[in-house]
Design an enzyme around this catalytic site. Structure first.
Site, mmCIF file in Angstrom:
data_model
loop_
_atom_site.group_PDB
_atom_site.id
_atom_site.type_symbol
_atom_site.label_atom_id
_atom_site.label_comp_id
_atom_site.label_asym_id
_atom_site.label_seq_id
_atom_site.Cartn_x
_atom_site.Cartn_y
_atom_site.Cartn_z
ATOM 1 N N ASP A 125 -6.157 1.569 8.525
ATOM 2 C CA ASP A 125 -5.762 1.715 8.560
ATOM 3 C C ASP A 125 -5.613 3.314 8.925
ATOM 4 O O ASP A 125 -6.724 3.668 9.435
ATOM 5 C CB ASP A 125 -4.199 1.885 7.351
ATOM 6 N N TYR A 128 7.146 -8.128 8.863
ATOM 7 C CA TYR A 128 6.386 -6.972 8.567
ATOM 8 C C TYR A 128 6.845 -6.131 10.134
ATOM 9 O O TYR A 128 6.736 -7.618 10.613
ATOM 10 C CB TYR A 128 4.930 -6.788 8.526
ATOM 11 N N ASP A 148 0.881 -1.187 -0.030
ATOM 12 C CA ASP A 148 0.410 0.103 -0.448
ATOM 13 C C ASP A 148 0.806 0.992 -0.440
ATOM 14 O O ASP A 148 2.571 1.362 0.222
ATOM 15 C CB ASP A 148 -0.752 0.545 0.825
#
Length: 305
Positions: A81, A67, A39
Site C-alpha cells: 500500500d 470495497y 487498516d
C-alpha cells in the site's frame, strides 16, 4: 448495560481499536468489540458489537464484503500500500504505455472468481504465535501460505494514465469496486495485478462500503459516535433476523434454551445457526438443529436493549 450492533464509518488515520476505545467511552462500557479489522489507511464500515451482542461478532467476521479502492500500477511497495517503501525502480513509461485497456481487463479477469491468494506479509496473520507485521517490522522475512478466497466482482470504475513529473514517475491509477469473501486482502489484489502486468502495483486508497447486509450509509460518523447512546444500537434480535433463519420461541422454549436444555423440533430441517427469538422480540439463543433436536450454540443473557 447497552447491547446491540453499532455501525461506524471509520475515518483514515485511526486503527479499529481506536474506534472501539471511543465507543467504549461514548457508551460507558468496556464490553465492545469489532468484527473485521480495517487498516489505519482504510476508511468505511466497521461493525461493533456491544454488550452480549459481542457474541454475534464471530458470525459477522465471515460475511462477504464490498470495497472501493484505488490501485496504483507502476510501483510495488514493501507493504503493498501507499504507506510502504518503494521496492526497486519504478516501471518505465514505455512499460506503462504498452498496457492496453484489454490487457488490464484480462489481468483483472485472472484475479476474479475463486483464486488462491498469498496475503500481504504486513498483515495480522499469526506466524508461530506472532503477528506477521510484527515479524516484518523486526526485520524478519515472512512468507505466508496461499489461501482460497473468492472475488465475486472486480469492476473497474475509472482509469487514469498519469504522465508523471520531475519528482514523480508515471503511473496508471485504477479505481475499482470489489465484492469478495471474508479473508481477502485487497492490498494483495493490487500487488498481484501489478505483478500480472509486469509493472508492480500497490493500494493507494481503500474504503469498505458493505459487510454482509450492512451498508456504510447506515453507519454513524466519528463525530456522531461521541453522542451515541443505546438507542443508536441495532438490537441483537434485529441483527440476527437479517443473518439467520428464525424460530419464534414459545415461553417454554425460551425458558428451556435459557437453561441450556435441548428442544424437540421435529418439524425443522437441519440448520445452523437458527435464531431463537422470544415473544418479547428478544434474541434468546443461536441454536443448532440436527435430526429434529435443537441445541444451544450461543446464549444471550438479558441486557438492557
Amino acid at each position: 448495560m447497552p447491547t446491540g450492533l453499532l455501525l461506524v464509518d471509520k475515518p483514515a488515520g485511526l486503527t479499529s481499536h481506536d474506534v472501539v476505545s471511543r465507543a467504549r467511552r461514548a457508551l460507558g462500557t468496556r464490553k465492545v468489540g469489532h468484527a473485521g479489522t480495517l487498516d489505519p489507511l482504510a476508511t468505511g464500515l466497521l461493525t461493533l458489537g456491544v454488550g452480549s451482542a459481542t457474541r454475534l461478532l464471530t458470525y459477522l467476521v465471515g460475511l462477504d464484503k464490498t470495497y472501493e479502492t484505488t490501485i496504483v500500477l507502476g510501483r510495488a511497495t514493501t507493504t503493498d500500500d501507499a504507506e510502504g517503501e518503494v521496492l526497486g525502480e519504478p516501471a518505465p513509461a514505455a512499460a506503462l504505455d504498452a498496457i492496453t485497456d484489454d490487457q488490464l481487463a484480462a489481468a483483472i479477469a485472472t484475479l476474479t472468481g475463486p483464486i488462491e491468494q498469498v496475503p500481504s506479509a504486513v498483515s495480522a496473520i499469526k506466524v508461530d504465535g506472532r503477528r506477521a507485521y510484527d515479524r516484518v517490522r523486526a526485520g524478519e522475512h515472512v512468507e505466508l501460505k496461499a489461501r482460497a478466497v473468492t472475488i465475486a466482482a472486480f469492476d473497474v470504475l475509472a482509469v487514469r494514465r498519469l504522465p508523471g513529473s520531475a519528482d514523480e514517475p508515471p503511473t496508471i491509477e485504477a479505481d475499482a469496486r470489489i465484492d469478495c469473501s471474508s479473508g481477502t486482502y485487497i492490498r494483495a489484489l493490487a500487488r498481484d495485478l501489478g505483478t500480472a502486468l509486469g509493472v508492480g502495483g500497490h493500494l493507494r486508497a481503500l474504503r469498505r462500503t458493505r459487510v454482509g447486509p450492512f451498508d456504510v450509509p447506515d453507519a454513524v460518523s466519528l463525530e456522531q459516535l461521541a453522542d451515541i447512546g443505546p438507542a443508536g444500537l441495532a438490537s441483537s434480535a434485529a441483527v440476527a433476523e437479517r443473518l439467520f433463519p428464525v424460530l419464534r420461541a414459545t415461553d417454554d422454549q425460551a425458558r428451556d434454551l435459557g437453561h441450556g436444555k435441548k428442544l424437540a423440533l421435529p418439524e425443522l430441517d437441519d440448520v445452523e445457526p437458527l435464531a431463537a427469538i422470544d415473544g418479547a422480540g428478544r434474541l434468546v439463543a443461536l441454536v443448532s438443529v440436527r435430526n429434529g433436536v435443537g441445541r444451544t450454540l450461543v446464549g444471550f443473557p438479558i441486557d438492557a436493549e
